[in-house]
Design an enzyme around this catalytic site. Sequence first.
Site, PDB file in Angstrom:
ATOM      1  N   LEU A 287      44.514  35.269  39.225  1.00 51.01           N
ATOM      2  CA  LEU A 287      44.161  36.536  39.862  1.00 51.01           C
ATOM      3  C   LEU A 287      43.240  37.240  38.876  1.00 51.01           C
ATOM      4  CD1 LEU A 287      47.497  38.000  41.301  1.00 51.01           C
ATOM      5  CD2 LEU A 287      45.479  37.315  42.588  1.00 51.01           C
ATOM      6  N   ASP A 288      42.152  37.794  39.364  1.00 48.02           N
ATOM      7  CA  ASP A 288      41.236  38.511  38.491  1.00 48.02           C
ATOM      8  C   ASP A 288      41.939  39.681  37.815  1.00 48.02           C
ATOM      9  OD1 ASP A 288      39.107  36.880  39.322  1.00 48.02           O
ATOM     10  OD2 ASP A 288      38.711  38.194  41.035  1.00 48.02           O
ATOM     11  N   ARG A 289      41.381  40.117  36.733  1.00 53.47           N
ATOM     12  CA  ARG A 289      41.914  41.249  35.973  1.00 53.47           C
ATOM     13  C   ARG A 289      42.104  42.482  36.865  1.00 53.47           C
ATOM     14  NH1 ARG A 289      38.763  43.527  30.695  1.00 53.47           N
ATOM     15  NH2 ARG A 289      39.222  45.702  31.065  1.00 53.47           N
TER      16      ARG A 289
END
Length: 191
Positions: free
Chosen positions: A44-46
Site C-alpha cells: 500500500l502506498d505511503r
Amino acid sequence: MPDRFILFYKPYNVLSQFTEESGSPARTLKDYISIAEVYPVGRLDRDSEGLLLLTNNGRVQQRLSNPRFGHPRTYWVQVDRIPDAEALQTLRQGVVIQGYRTRPAQVKLLASEPALPPRDPPIRFRKNVPTAWLEMTLTEGKNRQVRRMTAAVGFPTLRLVRVAIGELGLAGLEPGQWRELTEAEVRLVKG
C-alpha cells in the site's frame, strides 16, 4: 519456523516495508510489528491506508501477489466530485493508464460515507466541491493503480483505504493494530 500470517491496519504515512528510507519522515512496519521475518503481501502506498497481509510463507505470498491468480482486493475510495454513470462504467470496463489497460473492476458508488476512523492529517476540504465514496474491487495491483484509474476518468482520489483482501477484512482493527489470522482464515489464504 511455523507459518505466520498477520493482518495489519496500515495507517496513513506509513511505508509498507520494515526498512527506513533515508531522509523520509515516514514510519515503517517495524514501528508497529515486532515479529521477525514476515513480509507484506503486496503493498500500500505511503499515502494509502488499510488492510495489509504479512507472512513468512513465500509460496502464499507469491500466489496472492501475482496478478495472474486474480485475487480480489477491495478499496473504499474518496474522490473529488461525484462520478457520473459514464465514469463508473469506464472504471468497470478498465481504463488505459500509462499505456496499459486495466482489468475490468467491480465499482459502485457508495450511498454514504463509510464508517472509518478519521485520517491524520485530514484530507483537504473544499466547501464548494463535493466528494463521493466508491467501492472498487480489483484483481490486479499495479503501482498506484486506483489513483491513476480515478484520475483517468476525471475524479482524483483524495483518500484510499483497502478494506479487504479476498475474504479477509478490517473488522475489529484500528489504524496501527494487527492480529494473527485465525485457523479458518489461514485455510482461506492457503486455498
